[in-house]
Write a protein that holds these residues in place. Structure first.
Motif, short mmCIF file in Angstrom:
data_model
loop_
_atom_site.label_atom_id
_atom_site.label_comp_id
_atom_site.label_asym_id
_atom_site.label_seq_id
_atom_site.Cartn_x
_atom_site.Cartn_y
_atom_site.Cartn_z
N SER A 44 0.83 -1.20 0.00
CA SER A 44 0.00 0.00 0.00
C SER A 44 0.87 1.25 0.00
CB SER A 44 -0.97 0.01 1.18
OG SER A 44 -0.29 0.25 2.38
N GLU A 45 2.04 1.19 0.60
CA GLU A 45 2.95 2.33 0.58
C GLU A 45 3.40 2.61 -0.85
OE1 GLU A 45 5.28 5.49 1.93
OE2 GLU A 45 3.78 4.36 3.00
N ALA A 46 3.75 1.55 -1.58
CA ALA A 46 4.16 1.72 -2.98
C ALA A 46 2.99 2.24 -3.81
CB ALA A 46 4.67 0.40 -3.54
N GLU A 47 1.82 1.69 -3.56
CA GLU A 47 0.62 2.13 -4.29
C GLU A 47 0.32 3.59 -3.97
OE1 GLU A 47 -2.57 1.85 -6.90
OE2 GLU A 47 -0.94 0.45 -6.57
N THR A 48 0.47 3.97 -2.72
CA THR A 48 0.23 5.36 -2.32
C THR A 48 1.21 6.29 -3.02
OG1 THR A 48 -0.61 4.66 -0.17
CG2 THR A 48 0.15 6.94 -0.34
N GLN A 49 2.45 5.91 -3.07
CA GLN A 49 3.46 6.73 -3.75
C GLN A 49 3.12 6.89 -5.23
OE1 GLN A 49 5.88 8.54 -2.42
NE2 GLN A 49 5.20 7.85 -0.41
N PHE A 50 2.69 5.79 -5.86
CA PHE A 50 2.31 5.83 -7.26
C PHE A 50 1.14 6.80 -7.46
CE2 PHE A 50 -0.47 4.32 -10.66
CZ PHE A 50 0.39 4.37 -11.74
N LYS A 51 0.14 6.70 -6.60
CA LYS A 51 -1.03 7.56 -6.72
C LYS A 51 -0.67 9.02 -6.50
CE LYS A 51 -4.47 4.10 -5.51
NZ LYS A 51 -5.46 3.67 -4.52
#
Length: 78
Positions: A44-51
């Motif tokens: 979710s951290e990686a996904e958050t950064q992407f978003k």
């Protein structure tokens, strides 16, 4: 502040486990399930950064469009 944890008795524990076993929506994980599990936090951290990066890019595009519209309408008003 100290915490007092009251563990269930063997009878209570058996009742809890029976309730869990009777629930069709629960599944007890196997050792293989745990071994194959990935950290949701890291994903979710990686996904958050992407978003966030995508949102920043969208915001920059939106700002550029608004600037062009403002320039256009400033010319029309004058």
């Amino acid at each position: 502040m100290s915490r007092n944890i009251i563990m269930p008795t063997e009878e209570e524990d058996a009742e809890i486990n029976a309730g869990i076993a009777a629930d069709p929506d629960t599944v007890e994980w196997t050792d293989e399930d745990f071994a194959n599990a990935r950290s949701a936090y890291i994903e979710s951290e990686a996904e958050t950064q992407f978003k966030l990066r995508a949102a920043r890019a969208d915001a920059q595009q939106a700002k550029a469009i608004l600037n062009k519209l403002n320039q256009h309408f400033e010319g029309v008003q004058q």
